[in-house]
Structures are given as C-alpha cells and as structure tokens.
Design a protein around this motif. Sequence first.
Motif, PDB file in Angstrom:
ATOM      1  N   LEU A 296      33.801  52.023  -4.232  1.00 62.11           N
ATOM      2  CA  LEU A 296      34.205  51.667  -5.113  1.00 62.11           C
ATOM      3  C   LEU A 296      35.500  51.457  -5.380  1.00 62.11           C
ATOM      4  CD1 LEU A 296      31.571  48.703  -5.760  1.00 62.11           C
ATOM      5  CD2 LEU A 296      32.772  48.148  -4.380  1.00 62.11           C
TER       6      LEU A 296
ATOM      7  N   SER B 126      37.845  52.246  -3.175  1.00 62.72           N
ATOM      8  CA  SER B 126      38.615  51.500  -2.073  1.00 62.72           C
ATOM      9  C   SER B 126      39.493  50.584  -2.523  1.00 62.72           C
ATOM     10  CB  SER B 126      37.023  50.316  -1.836  1.00 62.72           C
ATOM     11  OG  SER B 126      36.779  49.400  -1.127  1.00 62.72           O
TER      12      SER B 126
ATOM     13  N   HIS C  62      34.409  40.885   3.415  1.00 62.99           N
ATOM     14  CA  HIS C  62      34.118  42.125   3.773  1.00 62.99           C
ATOM     15  C   HIS C  62      34.614  42.225   5.423  1.00 62.99           C
ATOM     16  CE1 HIS C  62      31.207  43.974   7.372  1.00 62.99           C
ATOM     17  NE2 HIS C  62      30.472  44.897   7.264  1.00 62.99           N
TER      18      HIS C  62
ATOM     19  N   TYR D 104      34.064  50.759   0.800  1.00 68.79           N
ATOM     20  CA  TYR D 104      33.287  49.879   0.261  1.00 68.79           C
ATOM     21  C   TYR D 104      32.184  49.344   1.265  1.00 68.79           C
ATOM     22  CZ  TYR D 104      32.887  44.534  -0.312  1.00 68.79           C
ATOM     23  OH  TYR D 104      32.248  43.480  -0.498  1.00 68.79           O
TER      24      TYR D 104
ATOM     25  N   LEU E  57      37.368  43.075  -5.240  1.00 71.27           N
ATOM     26  CA  LEU E  57      36.987  44.420  -4.793  1.00 71.27           C
ATOM     27  C   LEU E  57      36.138  45.686  -5.939  1.00 71.27           C
ATOM     28  CD1 LEU E  57      39.041  44.412  -2.493  1.00 71.27           C
ATOM     29  CD2 LEU E  57      38.835  46.947  -2.481  1.00 71.27           C
TER      30      LEU E  57
END
Length: 374
Positions: free
Chosen positions: A103, A106, A264, A277, A80
């Motif tokens: 990010l 995330s 993903h 994300y 990530l």
Amino acid sequence: MNQPLLRLCLLLMCHGLRGHRLPPTAPRGGAAGTGEPPGMEVAPDVPSSHQAAARVLLDSLPGRLPQPGLPRGAVSCQDLLPEALEGFSQLPPLPQTLASAALALSLQGAGCPRQAEGLVLRLYGAVGVDDANALLLGIAGSPGTPGQGSRGRAALLFNVDQLAGGGPRRCSGLAPLDSSLLLGPVASTHASFPAAAAACHGLESACSGVTANGTSSFSVIGRPGAHSLPGRGPQAWLHRCHGAGRNRRGSPAACSSEQERKVHGVLEGVPVVSTYYNIGTSIYYAVRNCTGLAKERGLEAALDLSYDALLALMGGAAGNLGLGVAVGLKPAVKMGVRSLISYFRQVQPSDPPPMSSSSPVTTAGSSVPPSVWM
C-alpha cells in the motif's frame, strides 16, 4: 533461497511469545488536535534520521515506480491507507507488514508522498530501516514476467486459501504443482507415490499435498504451515481441496465494503497504483477469510507483476500464519521479511529451502508418477 535464514525463521516461530504489530495510527480524520489527515502525522519519537531515510527511499522510486497519480476528485489519498480497510490493525503482524509495504508503494505511485512516507516510517518501526527499504525496493522491482499464463496460478490460489486459515474443505485427488515448491510439515513418508497418495487421501483436508524426495520416497505434507514458493525443486502435487459451503468466503460484513469497492473500481484504470493496491488488499482479504475477493485481487495483480513475486509474498505470509502461536514474535516477523528479501535478490533460488528440520528435500529424479492421481 537462503537456507540458514529460512531455517532460523522457522525455529523462531516455534516459541510462543507475545506479538508485535505495526505502530498504531490516529483514527480516520487525523490525529487529535491536528489538522493532518491520517498517515501524514509523524509520531514525536520518530528519529529525524528515519524521516530522512524515508524521503531518500521514496525519491529513489520514480525510476522503478511510475507515478501516474489519482483521477481528480474520484478517490483521495486517505482511501489508499491501511486505515481505510476495516480491521486492518487486527491482521497478524507479518501479513500486516507485507500488505502495508504494498500500500505504501501504491500511495507513492498515486502521488501521495506524505501518506507514503508516514507508512514507510511505520514499517521502519516494525522491521527496521534496512529491512523495510529492501522489502519495498524488492516489491517495487519484483522479478518475473507478468502474465505467465497458468504457471504459478494454482500455487498462488493455494497460498490464498492457506492465508484464509482453516475451514471445511472437500478434497478429491492430487494435481501436479508446476514450477513451484510445496513446503510445510511432513505428516508421513512413503516408499511409493501410490502409498503417499493414499495416505494423503486418508487425511482428507488435513493433507495439503505430496512432494517427492528424489526417487526414493514421497512425503505427505500437512495442512497448517504449508505454502508454496517459486523455484525449481522436487516434483510436488497439490491436494485438490475446495471450500465447503459459503463460510469459506467469510461473512458479508467482513467482505463487503461499498467504499472499498468504489476505490478498487476507480483504480482499475490507473497502472502501477492498481497493481500494488491489489497486492495489499489481496493479502488483507485472504487473512479475513474473504477468499473469493482475495483470489480476484491476486490474479489481477499477476497480470501486471508476476506470479513468482506474488507467490513469494503470499507464501511467506501463509507459512508464518500456519505455524500459529508465535507469528507475532518480532524477530520472527523480521526473519520472514528477510527471507522474502533474499528471494527478491536472488530472483530464483538454485536450491529449494528446507521444509522443516524433519523434512529434508533432495533433487527430484527423472522418474515421476502420473501427472494426476485420482
């Protein structure tokens, strides 16, 4: 939106000075001579006060940002990180900063606090502690209603195309822009809508649309630097343009990563983590001219967040990129971040921001041209 602040941002971007990017990190596998994975190592010159501030910020997020964690064994925290996205360090500074902020959120939601902290520290180095914190909290608590139907969809897709930059486009007619502002350089001003529409048509893909100036005139908005932001203001119409050929989607090498697609796919079932994300990778793919993937990720994020919040992020990045030579100027990047912070704090501005020093905007009158002009 704060008008003087945005005006200063635009002025700063008119000077061609050298750019500043987020501090580089060690390559995948960790810093040389350490056992730390990337994103967990701390640069030796990072003030201890920054480390403390980052921890306080991240500790304050659970109320705003649930932390469901990652499916065990499916993907790792390193997957990530920005470094997992090929060429991320080469993105222009403002899009890189905004994608990194998403990010970082995330990572925190994924239960990766050490990697999230490392990314927050890099944001501190790029825009300062106060602005980075305000940006992260603003995105984490983004206002708006998720899944707002079609409202904002066209404007969001327009911003993605603007982030992707130039390229051959085929254009046909104007369509109304609903509940959003169209900002950018004014190519010409006309007394009637038909005259402005004809001028826009004559510019072909160099025209991004038309905006009303009250009831007295209509401005044709050029393409470079044009972007859409949420808010009430003059009626606007987007020039309906579509990429010509396959080049608009970027090269296969730039847009196809088996590992990223796997990440993903795993995250699709993880709330919060997938939302942020998708925001980060939407900005990443848009700048790399992978418009198909960028739009897909942006629309997925809008299901959980709001079109308004995504419009603000994408529009801020697109407006900076379109003005070209000075998008890397550190004060300009900070001003771009601050204009977004202003949006998040105000939720929805009562007055639209100025398009440029040569493009005053007045409140639209009640009389407007047909909804679609062919």
